[in-house]
Motif scaffolding. Structure first.
Motif, PDB file in Angstrom:
ATOM      1  N   VAL A   1       0.830  -1.191   0.000  1.00 23.06           N
ATOM      2  CA  VAL A   1       0.000   0.000   0.000  1.00 23.06           C
ATOM      3  C   VAL A   1       0.877   1.259   0.000  1.00 23.06           C
ATOM      4  O   VAL A   1       0.595   2.202  -0.722  1.00 23.06           O
ATOM      5  N   LYS A   2       1.942   1.272   0.798  1.00 22.96           N
ATOM      6  CA  LYS A   2       2.819   2.441   0.843  1.00 22.96           C
ATOM      7  C   LYS A   2       3.490   2.682  -0.501  1.00 22.96           C
ATOM      8  O   LYS A   2       3.592   3.826  -0.945  1.00 22.96           O
ATOM      9  N   LEU A   3       3.936   1.606  -1.145  1.00 20.53           N
ATOM     10  CA  LEU A   3       4.579   1.761  -2.451  1.00 20.53           C
ATOM     11  C   LEU A   3       3.589   2.310  -3.476  1.00 20.53           C
ATOM     12  O   LEU A   3       3.942   3.184  -4.277  1.00 20.53           O
ATOM     13  N   LYS A   4       2.367   1.833  -3.442  1.00 20.34           N
ATOM     14  CA  LYS A   4       1.355   2.345  -4.376  1.00 20.34           C
ATOM     15  C   LYS A   4       1.097   3.830  -4.144  1.00 20.34           C
ATOM     16  O   LYS A   4       0.904   4.581  -5.102  1.00 20.34           O
ATOM     17  N   ASN A   5       1.107   4.259  -2.910  1.00 17.75           N
ATOM     18  CA  ASN A   5       0.932   5.685  -2.608  1.00 17.75           C
ATOM     19  C   ASN A   5       2.067   6.503  -3.209  1.00 17.75           C
ATOM     20  O   ASN A   5       1.843   7.570  -3.788  1.00 17.75           O
ATOM     21  N   VAL A   6       3.280   6.009  -3.054  1.00 18.00           N
ATOM     22  CA  VAL A   6       4.440   6.704  -3.631  1.00 18.00           C
ATOM     23  C   VAL A   6       4.337   6.719  -5.149  1.00 18.00           C
ATOM     24  O   VAL A   6       4.572   7.753  -5.791  1.00 18.00           O
ATOM     25  N   LEU A   7       3.973   5.596  -5.737  1.00 20.66           N
ATOM     26  CA  LEU A   7       3.858   5.529  -7.197  1.00 20.66           C
ATOM     27  C   LEU A   7       2.761   6.454  -7.719  1.00 20.66           C
ATOM     28  O   LEU A   7       2.897   7.023  -8.804  1.00 20.66           O
ATOM     29  N   ASN A   8       1.703   6.642  -6.966  1.00 17.78           N
ATOM     30  CA  ASN A   8       0.664   7.599  -7.357  1.00 17.78           C
ATOM     31  C   ASN A   8       1.225   9.018  -7.402  1.00 17.78           C
ATOM     32  O   ASN A   8       0.929   9.787  -8.325  1.00 17.78           O
ATOM     33  N   VAL A   9       2.031   9.361  -6.417  1.00 20.03           N
ATOM     34  CA  VAL A   9       2.654  10.688  -6.392  1.00 20.03           C
ATOM     35  C   VAL A   9       3.620  10.830  -7.565  1.00 20.03           C
ATOM     36  O   VAL A   9       3.622  11.846  -8.275  1.00 20.03           O
ATOM     37  N   TYR A  10       4.428   9.813  -7.800  1.00 16.81           N
ATOM     38  CA  TYR A  10       5.394   9.867  -8.911  1.00 16.81           C
ATOM     39  C   TYR A  10       4.670   9.950 -10.248  1.00 16.81           C
ATOM     40  O   TYR A  10       5.093  10.687 -11.133  1.00 16.81           O
ATOM     41  N   GLU A  11       3.613   9.194 -10.389  1.00 10.38           N
ATOM     42  CA  GLU A  11       2.852   9.217 -11.643  1.00 10.38           C
ATOM     43  C   GLU A  11       2.333  10.626 -11.918  1.00 10.38           C
ATOM     44  O   GLU A  11       2.441  11.130 -13.037  1.00 10.38           O
ATOM     45  N   ALA A  12       1.783  11.260 -10.903  1.00 11.80           N
ATOM     46  CA  ALA A  12       1.276  12.630 -11.066  1.00 11.80           C
ATOM     47  C   ALA A  12       2.411  13.580 -11.437  1.00 11.80           C
ATOM     48  O   ALA A  12       2.261  14.424 -12.323  1.00 11.80           O
TER      49      ALA A  12
END
Length: 76
Positions: A1-12
């Protein structure tokens, strides 16, 4: 879940810029090389498929000769 949160920020972020700190390669990007190479060797590597801008960023980094040298050093 934490990695997905980071990836969401990076994607944006990567929808607006080529690299994490802007349109130029920086330590912000290179700092992720060893960790992301390790992630790529796990069953979780396909996680990037859900983040097209992150995947393109990583593909671009992998094409850099300096990153290829680091990758070669990390192989057993």
């Amino acid at each position: 879940v934490k990695l997905k949160n980071v990836l969401n920020v990076y994607e944006a972020r990567l929808t607006k810029f080529k690299y994490l700190a802007g349109d130029y390669l920086s330590l912000a990007d290179l700092n992720h090389v060893s960790t992301t190479l390790c992630l790529g060797a796990t069953p979780h590597a396909s996680l990037f498929d859900a983040y097209p801008h992150v995947k393109a960023w990583w593909t671009d980094l992998l094409a850099k000769p300096s990153v290829q040298k680091v990758a070669a050093l990390m192989k057993p």
